[in-house]
Design an enzyme around this catalytic site. Structure first.
Site, PDB file in Angstrom:
ATOM      1  N   LYS A  74       0.827  -1.216   0.000  1.00 26.05           N
ATOM      2  CA  LYS A  74       0.000   0.000   0.000  1.00 26.05           C
ATOM      3  C   LYS A  74       0.851   1.251   0.000  1.00 26.05           C
ATOM      4  CE  LYS A  74      -4.309  -1.612   2.123  1.00 26.05           C
ATOM      5  NZ  LYS A  74      -5.242  -1.410   3.247  1.00 26.05           N
ATOM      6  N   LYS A 133     -10.102 -11.480  -9.944  1.00 30.44           N
ATOM      7  CA  LYS A 133     -11.204 -11.612  -8.990  1.00 30.44           C
ATOM      8  C   LYS A 133     -12.111 -10.389  -9.019  1.00 30.44           C
ATOM      9  CE  LYS A 133      -9.903  -9.886  -4.445  1.00 30.44           C
ATOM     10  NZ  LYS A 133     -10.748  -9.823  -3.285  1.00 30.44           N
ATOM     11  N   LYS A 166     -14.004  -4.372  -5.823  1.00 33.28           N
ATOM     12  CA  LYS A 166     -14.463  -2.984  -5.931  1.00 33.28           C
ATOM     13  C   LYS A 166     -13.399  -2.110  -6.566  1.00 33.28           C
ATOM     14  CE  LYS A 166     -13.056  -1.899  -1.191  1.00 33.28           C
ATOM     15  NZ  LYS A 166     -12.958  -3.223  -0.582  1.00 33.28           N
TER      16      LYS A 166
HETATM   17  P1  ADP Z   1     -12.382  -6.084  -2.551  1.00 29.46           P
HETATM   18  O1  ADP Z   1     -11.478  -7.075  -3.244  1.00 29.46           O
HETATM   19  O2  ADP Z   1     -13.565  -5.730  -3.368  1.00 29.46           O
HETATM   20  O3  ADP Z   1     -11.604  -4.868  -2.077  1.00 29.46           O
HETATM   21  P2  ADP Z   1     -12.313  -6.821   0.181  1.00 29.46           P
HETATM   22  O4  ADP Z   1     -10.848  -7.037   0.105  1.00 29.46           O
HETATM   23  O5  ADP Z   1     -12.815  -5.615   0.910  1.00 29.46           O
HETATM   24  O6  ADP Z   1     -12.929  -6.826  -1.278  1.00 29.46           O
HETATM   25  O7  ADP Z   1     -12.941  -8.141   0.779  1.00 29.46           O
HETATM   26  C1  ADP Z   1     -13.916  -8.188   1.781  1.00 29.46           C
HETATM   27  C2  ADP Z   1     -14.290  -9.652   1.965  1.00 29.46           C
HETATM   28  O8  ADP Z   1     -14.918 -10.173   0.784  1.00 29.46           O
HETATM   29  C3  ADP Z   1     -13.110 -10.566   2.254  1.00 29.46           C
HETATM   30  O9  ADP Z   1     -13.501 -11.524   3.218  1.00 29.46           O
HETATM   31  C4  ADP Z   1     -12.839 -11.238   0.923  1.00 29.46           C
HETATM   32  O10 ADP Z   1     -12.280 -12.531   1.092  1.00 29.46           O
HETATM   33  C5  ADP Z   1     -14.222 -11.316   0.297  1.00 29.46           C
HETATM   34  N1  ADP Z   1     -14.110 -11.197  -1.160  1.00 29.46           N
HETATM   35  C6  ADP Z   1     -13.795 -10.076  -1.842  1.00 29.46           C
HETATM   36  N2  ADP Z   1     -13.789 -10.289  -3.172  1.00 29.46           N
HETATM   37  C7  ADP Z   1     -14.113 -11.596  -3.352  1.00 29.46           C
HETATM   38  C8  ADP Z   1     -14.272 -12.428  -4.507  1.00 29.46           C
HETATM   39  N3  ADP Z   1     -14.119 -11.948  -5.722  1.00 29.46           N
HETATM   40  N4  ADP Z   1     -14.608 -13.723  -4.314  1.00 29.46           N
HETATM   41  C9  ADP Z   1     -14.783 -14.217  -3.066  1.00 29.46           C
HETATM   42  N5  ADP Z   1     -14.647 -13.488  -1.934  1.00 29.46           N
HETATM   43  C10 ADP Z   1     -14.315 -12.195  -2.054  1.00 29.46           C
END
Ligand code: ADP
Ligand code: NA
Length: 330
Positions: free
Chosen positions: A114, A197, A200
């Site tokens: 980061k 994946k 957001k």
């Molecule tokens: P992002 O990747 O959108 O920033 P976060 O890192 O905030 O999402 O993840 C929040 C939660 O959602 C975590 O527990 C993460 O494992 C789950 N998560 C996020 N994206 C996915 C995905 N594409 N598939 C499965 N689980 C996910």
């Protein structure tokens, strides 16, 4: 009560959760709240380690909590609260900061990633000590199990080291938590780029299914999902990542096996699968959307739920903090 404690946090970092969050986190937690003494925390103190717009942060914090309740986190079964409502998080983090080696904190790979992204002057000291605040979150509730993704393993190791160090220096105070790395959880991919994946932070929202989006917007995104030039509806992650992703989502949301869904769509076109999936997603998210809107339309009721949870969390957290202060001589 003897029921094992779990703690999990989520950042208030977007207006709407996405399908990956729903499948990868939320639906797991909804299940886990039945068997554990569960603390789910909207970590707004963590969020300000990077610049935030104040009004947007406040709004997202409420919306995040509302969506969790709407999707099944039951305020009667779980303690779903806002981190800044419980001052002990910041207070314990300070004590733990004094026990954390500078080199030890410097080895956290998430900080390295980061801070590289933001540059060293734009990276705050708060971002540097982020994992220490996370350790405080977990240790305050005498957490036994922390359900996290693989990317959080190093932070949980630090939490365990800090708990052990405190206990040996000042006397038994903290439960040393175990990570529960969620391996079985389906990973959901971007609809437009089914090898990365769903996230957001994707460049475009065309491949991102949001829980709070209206049904027609979601349907449009699903109908435009990238597939392949073939016409067989078959799960094959390497050769057919797009179709496989659609089948995974379909399977997880309906609880049916991928084989059963392949069978149902034998001889049909991708468009049929997409249309069916759009209906499945709508059936899942429509009640979540309605309930979220209800909760947000009644701020007094949402505040009451969150205040009740904060009271419960404060009680446990301040008991731990009192013991910490006594042990340290504060
Ligand atoms: P992002 O990747 O959108 O920033 P976060 O890192 O905030 O999402 O993840 C929040 C939660 O959602 C975590 O527990 C993460 O494992 C789950 N998560 C996020 N994206 C996915 C995905 N594409 N598939 C499965 N689980 C996910
Ligand atoms: Na529970």
């Amino acid at each position: 009560t003897g029921t094992p404690v779990i703690f999990s946090g989520m950042q208030p970092s977007s207006d709407s959760l996405h399908l990956g969050n729903y499948i990868g986190a939320l639906s797991q937690w909804t299940r886990m709240q039945e068997d554990f003494d569960a603390y789910f925390c909207v970590v707004n103190l963590h969020a300000i380690t990077v610049p935030q717009d104040p009004a947007a942060l406040a709004e997202r914090t409420r919306r995040t909590a509302a969506q969790y309740i709407a999707a099944g986190i039951d305020p009667a079964k779980s303690t779903l609260f806002i981190q800044s409502h419980v001052p002990a998080h910041a207070e314990l983090a300070w004590v733990l900061n004094t026990l954390t080696g500078f080199g030890e904190a410097s080895r956290m790979t998430q900080f390295k990633d980061k801070s590289q992204r933001y540059g060293s002057d734009a990276s705050s000291v708060g971002l540097f000590t982020y994992p220490v605040l996370m350790a405080a979150d977990i240790l305050l509730y005498q957490t036994e199990v922390v359900p996290v993704g693989e990317d959080q393993r190093q932070h949980i190791e630090l939490t365990r080291d800090l708990a052990t160090r405190f206990n040996s220096r000042f006397g038994e105070t903290f439960v040393v938590p175990e990570p529960q790395i969620q391996k079985g959880t389906a990973k959901i991919y971007d609809l437009q780029d089914p090898t990365s994946k769903m996230s957001k932070s994707a460049d475009s929202e065309a491949g991102l299914i949001k829980v709070l989006d209206p049904a027609n917007a979601t349907k449009k995104k699903i109908m435009r999902a990238v597939t392949d030039t073939g016409d067989t509806i078959r799960f094959d992650r390497d050769e057919k990542p797009g179709v496989s992703n659609l089948l995974t989502i379909y399977s997880v949301l309906t609880g049916r096996t991928v084989e059963a869904i392949e069978e149902e769509y034998t001889g049909q076109l991708y468009g049929h699968l997409k249309k069916g999936l759009a209906e499945v997603v709508e059936e899942t998210f429509s009640p979540v959307r309605t309930r979220t809107e209800e909760l947000l339309a009644d701020p007094a009721e949402l505040d009451r739920l969150l205040a009740g949870a904060a009271d419960r969390a404060n009680e446990v957290a301040s008991t731990t903090l009192d013991r910490v202060y006594d042990a340290v001589g504060l």
